[in-house]
Design a protein around this motif. Structure first.
Motif, mmCIF file in Angstrom:
data_model
loop_
_atom_site.group_PDB
_atom_site.id
_atom_site.type_symbol
_atom_site.label_atom_id
_atom_site.label_comp_id
_atom_site.label_asym_id
_atom_site.label_seq_id
_atom_site.Cartn_x
_atom_site.Cartn_y
_atom_site.Cartn_z
ATOM 1 N N SER A 197 0.847 -1.175 0.000
ATOM 2 C CA SER A 197 0.000 0.000 0.000
ATOM 3 C C SER A 197 0.892 1.239 0.000
ATOM 4 N N SER B 23 1.446 7.852 2.587
ATOM 5 C CA SER B 23 0.719 9.110 2.408
ATOM 6 C C SER B 23 1.502 10.072 1.514
ATOM 7 N N HIS C 120 1.367 8.921 -2.151
ATOM 8 C CA HIS C 120 -0.006 9.107 -2.638
ATOM 9 C C HIS C 120 -0.269 10.589 -2.915
ATOM 10 N N GLN D 2 -9.379 9.843 -5.737
ATOM 11 C CA GLN D 2 -8.380 9.070 -4.996
ATOM 12 C C GLN D 2 -8.225 9.559 -3.560
ATOM 13 N N TRP E 49 -8.804 7.536 -0.155
ATOM 14 C CA TRP E 49 -7.733 7.491 0.835
ATOM 15 C C TRP E 49 -8.237 7.939 2.206
ATOM 16 N N LYS F 212 -10.262 5.253 3.841
ATOM 17 C CA LYS F 212 -9.407 4.190 4.377
ATOM 18 C C LYS F 212 -8.809 4.609 5.717
#
Length: 219
Positions: A129, A132, A135, A208, A212, A215
């Motif tokens: 994954s 942060s 991403h 996205q 995020w 999550k």
């Protein structure tokens, strides 16, 4: 079995692109650090081959999306891939005298920063994954960098026009068409196409970041 082959292929592709981009970025940075502005004279000569291979490989990304190997929007990816390949092979590779210009160095840096924001994120998505930071870089920082890259592309084309006049380069279709006029006609197309790409990138960023944030709330 099919899933594992697909995963292995995408891992290999992203790793190759990341390695090539990292090598180009490191090579350019080292040359500029040791030789200063004088390095820009032969900087394209030193990284041009690897850059060309990476850009040609990026054409595979269009097939990835079309064949549903990779998730993404085909139109913005098509625009990004084609605009870079056109500038690289028609202007940079096609005009050796232009390769020593400062804007070429700036353009290569911006292209590689874009790739360094994309490929590490892609690798992390495949194996675990993303963090942060990666991403945020992939969906937020990439937008201003892309805009700066497009502006540099426009400047590159504009500054390269006199070089085509000197060389009297032409393309024979049914009549002789001067490349200079093709590049001039391409400038407004670049502006429109990049605007479409930015709008897609902003929509993708919103989607996205919403995913995020959801999550993070679950955690």
């Amino acid at each position: 079995m099919r899933c594992s082959i697909k995963l292995a292929y995408l891992l290999l592709y992203n790793l190759l692109q990341f390695s090539g981009t990292t090598w180009i970025f490191t090579n350019m940075t080292a040359r500029l650090f040791f030789f200063g502005r004088g390095a820009q004279v032969d900087i394209f000569y030193s990284v041009g081959l690897v850059m060309s291979v990476c850009q040609l490989l990026s054409l595979l990304e269009l097939f990835h999306i079309a064949d549903d190997i990779e998730k993404g929007r085909l139109l913005p990816r098509f625009i990004q891939v084609m605009e870079r390949n056109l500038l690289l092979f028609v202007v940079f590779v096609g005009q050796e005298d232009f390769q020593s210009q400062c804007i070429v160095c700036v353009q290569l840096y911006l292209w590689n920063i874009l790739q360094l924001l994309r490929y590490p994120h892609g690798l992390l998505c495949l194996v675990s994954s993303p963090t942060s930071a990666t991403h945020w870089g992939r969906y937020t920082l990439i937008i201003p960098v892309y805009i700066a890259s497009v502006l540099a592309e426009g400047v590159s084309i504009w500054q390269a026009l006199p070089y085509f006049d000197r060389g009297m380069h032409s393309i024979h279709l049914h009549t002789t068409v001067n490349v200079r006029y093709l590049l001039l006609a391409y400038l407004p197309i670049l502006a429109i196409a990049s605007s479409v790409t930015v709008s897609f990138m902003l929509k993708e960023r919103k989607q996205q970041l919403d995913i995020w944030n959801k999550k993070l709330k679950r955690k």
